[in-house]
Design a protein around this motif. Structure first.
Motif, short mmCIF file in Angstrom:
data_model
loop_
_atom_site.label_atom_id
_atom_site.label_comp_id
_atom_site.label_asym_id
_atom_site.label_seq_id
_atom_site.Cartn_x
_atom_site.Cartn_y
_atom_site.Cartn_z
N GLU A 40 0.83 -1.21 0.00
CA GLU A 40 0.00 0.00 0.00
C GLU A 40 0.87 1.26 0.00
O GLU A 40 0.60 2.23 -0.73
CB GLU A 40 -0.92 0.01 1.23
N LEU A 41 1.92 1.24 0.81
CA LEU A 41 2.82 2.41 0.89
C LEU A 41 3.56 2.60 -0.43
O LEU A 41 3.74 3.73 -0.91
CB LEU A 41 3.80 2.24 2.04
N ALA B 258 1.17 4.05 -2.92
CA ALA B 258 0.83 5.44 -2.59
C ALA B 258 1.93 6.40 -3.04
O ALA B 258 1.66 7.48 -3.58
CB ALA B 258 0.58 5.58 -1.09
N PRO C 15 -1.31 7.43 7.78
CA PRO C 15 -0.14 7.06 6.97
C PRO C 15 1.17 7.56 7.56
O PRO C 15 2.20 6.88 7.47
CB PRO C 15 -0.43 7.71 5.61
N CYS D 181 0.10 10.59 1.52
CA CYS D 181 -0.88 10.30 2.57
C CYS D 181 -2.30 10.26 2.00
O CYS D 181 -3.09 9.38 2.35
CB CYS D 181 -0.79 11.36 3.67
N TYR E 135 -2.64 7.12 0.05
CA TYR E 135 -2.70 5.96 0.95
C TYR E 135 -4.09 5.80 1.54
O TYR E 135 -4.65 4.70 1.61
CB TYR E 135 -1.67 6.11 2.07
#
Length: 278
Positions: free
Chosen positions: A135-136, A139, A190, A223, A226
């Protein structure tokens, strides 16, 4: 053969040295709990054991198998390159915790650990697995495209579980096993996740990293991306965490070995029946 350098281990050391003294290292606590459970199922006594990882203060001083307690000799890999210069040899157990994912020469690293084992000694390795922090990663790719007009690798690649068994075999270990513990962890934001990644020393450890610093605008965009990718209704965000566990044994004559081709004494036809003509 020259091994290409992917990770900046000096940067990892600097990241770890800058961590605040009071911190909640959730990932390390999770790995230590997993290690305790795995050792508890081991039906043998350990006389000589070594545990190594970046943060020596986080490494356990003691362990316990099903047959009793033992003491670990602890070794920090902080600031070391891939040549470890391990203290002594003939260990019944060698454990590597959260270091393998930032090693450039993984086969060579595992070979060094293998050579430190006594015959029939056990190697246990825990590292961040291939699907960690997807996910990071996504993002930041989205944010970089929006802010900088291009995509950059800001989260390190991790080792996929499918490669684990082959790496153990290349190191000369018998009875290799690779498995993954998958956890979905929730963070307040995040930014809270990013702080934990930094505390692990995993914040942008690549040698070939972007020349540009992560600006406040980029962080804000990451952020926002995310929260869109993995945000929950209560404002918290989810993160995928894979803990890759590798284990193998130094070869010994007492270990089980596969049968040689043609050495079976019972025909499969007798066991399964003759399927020809059906």
């Amino acid at each position: 053969m020259t091994v290409p350098k992917i990770f900046d281990r000096a940067r990892v050391a600097r990241n770890l040295a800058r961590r605040p003294e009071e911190r909640d290292d959730f990932v390390t606590r999770l790995v230590l709990a997993d290690l305790e459970e795995r050792l508890a199922t081991l039906t043998r006594r350990i006389g000589k054991a070594l545990v190594l990882g970046p943060d020596v203060e986080a490494l356990p001083a003691h362990g316990r198998t099903a047959l009793g307690p033992f003491e670990f000799r602890r070794l920090s890999t902080l600031g070391r390159e891939d040549v470890l210069d391990l203290p002594g040899e003939g260990y019944d157990l060698v454990v590597s915790l959260l270091d393998l994912q930032v090693v450039n020469d993984v086969p060579g690293y595992l070979k060094q650990l293998t050579l430190a084992l006594a015959p029939d000694g056990l190697l246990l390795v825990a590292a961040l697995g291939g699907e960690s922090l997807t996910e990071l990663r996504n993002a930041f790719l989205t944010a970089d495209t929006q802010v900088s007009g291009g995509a950059y690798a800001r989260v390190a690649p991790f080792i996929p579980v499918r490669d684990g068994g082959g790496l153990l075999q290349r190191a000369g270990l018998a009875l290799p096993v690779a498995d993954v513990e998958t956890h979905v962890v929730r963070y307040s934001s995040p930014l809270a996740l990013m702080r934990e990644v930094k505390a692990l020393g995993a914040a942008n450890p690549l040698l070939d990293r972007p020349g540009r610093m992560a600006t406040p605008r980029l962080i804000a965009a990451a952020c926002e991306a995310y929260e869109h990718i993995a945000g929950d209704h209560d404002g918290r965000v989810r993160a995928t965490l894979e803990i890759l566990w590798l284990s193998g044994w130094a070869p010994h004559e007492s270990q089980q070995k596969p049968l040689k081709p043609g050495s079976a004494t019972v025909s499969l036809t007798k066991v399964l029946g003759d399927k020809t003509g059906r």
